[in-house]
Design a protein around this motif. Sequence first.
Motif, short mmCIF file in Angstrom:
data_model
loop_
_atom_site.label_atom_id
_atom_site.label_comp_id
_atom_site.label_asym_id
_atom_site.label_seq_id
_atom_site.Cartn_x
_atom_site.Cartn_y
_atom_site.Cartn_z
N GLY A 94 0.80 -1.24 0.00
CA GLY A 94 0.00 0.00 0.00
C GLY A 94 0.82 1.28 0.00
O GLY A 94 0.46 2.24 0.69
N LEU A 95 1.91 1.29 -0.78
CA LEU A 95 2.71 2.53 -0.88
C LEU A 95 1.89 3.60 -1.60
O LEU A 95 1.40 3.37 -2.70
CB LEU A 95 4.01 2.25 -1.63
N ARG A 96 1.73 4.76 -0.97
CA ARG A 96 1.01 5.89 -1.58
C ARG A 96 1.98 7.01 -1.84
O ARG A 96 2.71 7.41 -0.94
CB ARG A 96 -0.07 6.42 -0.64
N THR A 97 1.93 7.58 -3.05
CA THR A 97 2.90 8.61 -3.42
C THR A 97 2.20 9.93 -3.78
O THR A 97 2.69 10.68 -4.60
CB THR A 97 3.79 8.13 -4.58
N ALA A 98 1.07 10.18 -3.15
CA ALA A 98 0.31 11.41 -3.45
C ALA A 98 0.82 12.61 -2.67
O ALA A 98 0.27 13.70 -2.81
CB ALA A 98 -1.17 11.18 -3.17
N GLY A 99 1.83 12.42 -1.82
CA GLY A 99 2.39 13.55 -1.08
C GLY A 99 1.61 13.86 0.19
O GLY A 99 0.68 13.15 0.57
N THR A 100 2.03 14.93 0.84
CA THR A 100 1.48 15.32 2.14
C THR A 100 1.12 16.80 2.14
O THR A 100 1.92 17.62 1.69
CB THR A 100 2.53 15.05 3.25
N ILE A 152 3.96 18.91 0.34
CA ILE A 152 5.25 18.23 0.26
C ILE A 152 5.08 17.03 -0.65
O ILE A 152 4.51 16.00 -0.24
CB ILE A 152 5.73 17.81 1.67
N ALA A 153 5.52 17.19 -1.89
CA ALA A 153 5.25 16.14 -2.90
C ALA A 153 5.99 14.85 -2.57
O ALA A 153 5.56 13.77 -2.94
CB ALA A 153 5.64 16.66 -4.28
N GLY A 154 7.13 14.97 -1.85
CA GLY A 154 7.98 13.79 -1.66
C GLY A 154 7.69 12.97 -0.41
O GLY A 154 8.31 11.92 -0.21
N ASP A 155 6.79 13.42 0.46
CA ASP A 155 6.49 12.67 1.68
C ASP A 155 5.32 11.71 1.43
O ASP A 155 4.21 12.15 1.11
CB ASP A 155 6.12 13.62 2.83
N HIS A 156 5.57 10.42 1.60
CA HIS A 156 4.60 9.41 1.19
C HIS A 156 4.04 8.66 2.40
O HIS A 156 4.24 9.05 3.56
CB HIS A 156 5.28 8.43 0.23
N GLU A 246 -6.66 12.08 -0.89
CA GLU A 246 -5.70 11.57 -1.86
C GLU A 246 -4.42 11.11 -1.16
O GLU A 246 -3.90 10.03 -1.38
CB GLU A 246 -5.32 12.74 -2.76
N GLY A 247 -3.92 12.00 -0.30
CA GLY A 247 -2.66 11.73 0.40
C GLY A 247 -2.81 12.04 1.88
O GLY A 247 -3.91 12.24 2.39
N THR A 248 -1.65 12.10 2.57
CA THR A 248 -1.66 12.39 4.00
C THR A 248 -1.98 13.86 4.24
O THR A 248 -1.51 14.74 3.50
CB THR A 248 -0.27 12.09 4.59
N VAL A 249 -2.76 14.12 5.29
CA VAL A 249 -2.98 15.50 5.74
C VAL A 249 -2.48 15.62 7.16
O VAL A 249 -2.87 14.82 8.03
CB VAL A 249 -4.48 15.89 5.68
#
Length: 377
Positions: A94-100, A152-156, A246-249
């Motif tokens: 479950g790797l998510r790469t939508a950023g934070t 932060i696009a790079g934090d997954h 979509e990603g982490t908040v």
Amino acid sequence: MNHDADAGTVDVAVAGGGLVGLGIAWRCAQRGLSVAVVDDAPGTGASHAAGGMLAPTAEVGYGEEQLLELCRASLARFPAFVAELEGESGIDVGLRTAGTCVVGFDADDMVALDVLHAFQRELGLGAERLTAREVRRREPALTPRLRGALHIAGDHSVDARALHAALRAAAEVAGVLMVPSNAAALWVRNGHAVGLELARGARMAAHTVVLALGARSAALPGVPPLPVRPVKGQILRLRGASGLLEGTVRALVRGRQVYLVPCAGDQLIVGATVEEKGFDETVTAGGVYELLRDAIEVVPGVSELELVEALARPRPGTPDNAPILGASAMPGLVLACGHYRNGVLLTPVTAEAVAELVVTGALPEFAMPFTPDRFGR
Ligand SMILES: Cc1cc2nc3c(=O)[nH]c(=O)nc-3n(C[C@H](O)[C@H](O)[C@H](O)COP(=O)(O)OP(=O)(O)OC[C@H]3O[C@@H](n4cnc5c(N)ncnc54)[C@H](O)[C@@H]3O)c2cc1C
């Protein structure tokens, strides 16, 4: 080696089958060593609670630049690590790469975000300042009441429980022996660690013992004094969140911190408290209330979700918030503990560094700032 080892003799006995212990066991077995992991309940410690954020840029703290470098090195390894692990285990982690997104509410929160952003830029880290409108375009479920944000696009993120299941499966494929027993003590002979004493008086002999008991690492009888302490975290899981984020908040809600991590299909993780309460795994009404109150303020739709789990686990804290990696002063004993808030993120780099040390006798350069002797310096 010892002849009274009724539980057998291995090259490496890893005490603790959390993410850290299993990662090390897998890498050591891949390099041809016989490995046993001793744990009566693998994966029920901090690794079971973790939010799964891989977030070195969002988490960066003053004075923690060396830790940041280690975290970034581990994040850079994550895609290849996951691809290999998923291939070996057949388990999707479950790797998510939508950023934070990091959002703030009042004027003080915005000052804090600006200070964080300035520090990130000074360190050359990628983070973009967004208006409230811009961040809501990315994450429409966010409340219109927020003031501004960083992206932060790079934090997954990763599903930490799936990562654990995959590591266990891959380790077993590589030949790691899972020993379903509690380690009662480090087995020490003439000042050398020679194995583990197990429950009911059994003993397992090992050329090298790796201590990976998370927050309980300093509590194993026979282990030399170690500055690892439990830092309690309460965390929640909710269901029905498919498509919500979509990603982490991560949020500053008038100075209070909360994070929301989409995970495992329709789940949402909401965390986490940080409490100096020793080995206390009590879930409190106040802890759950505060997390839900802040999460609902950030994403109002959270109030519609089903609350399916609330739990507390001890993070393995250290005086400088960084892990302890490398040979201890006791021959035969290698330390891999104290990963505090970053144990999921640091799993690949820890596994690589400790396996290299066990196989070659030398710790890689990138891990040198984290040896246990730094506390004596
Ligand atoms: C609420 C919370 C949220 C977190 N969120 C994140 C996050 O988003 N990202 C991140 O990178 N990190 C996060 N962390 C930190 C991360 O979970 C830990 O750093 C990491 O799980 C530590 O892994 P470990 O294998 O060292 O310890 P653990 O996972 O605690 O594993 C230790 C193992 O040792 C075993 N054990 C204990 N005593 C004995 C004994 N005597 N004999 C045999 N076995 C024993 C236990 O059964 C357990 O399986 C979070 C932690 C918490 C608590």
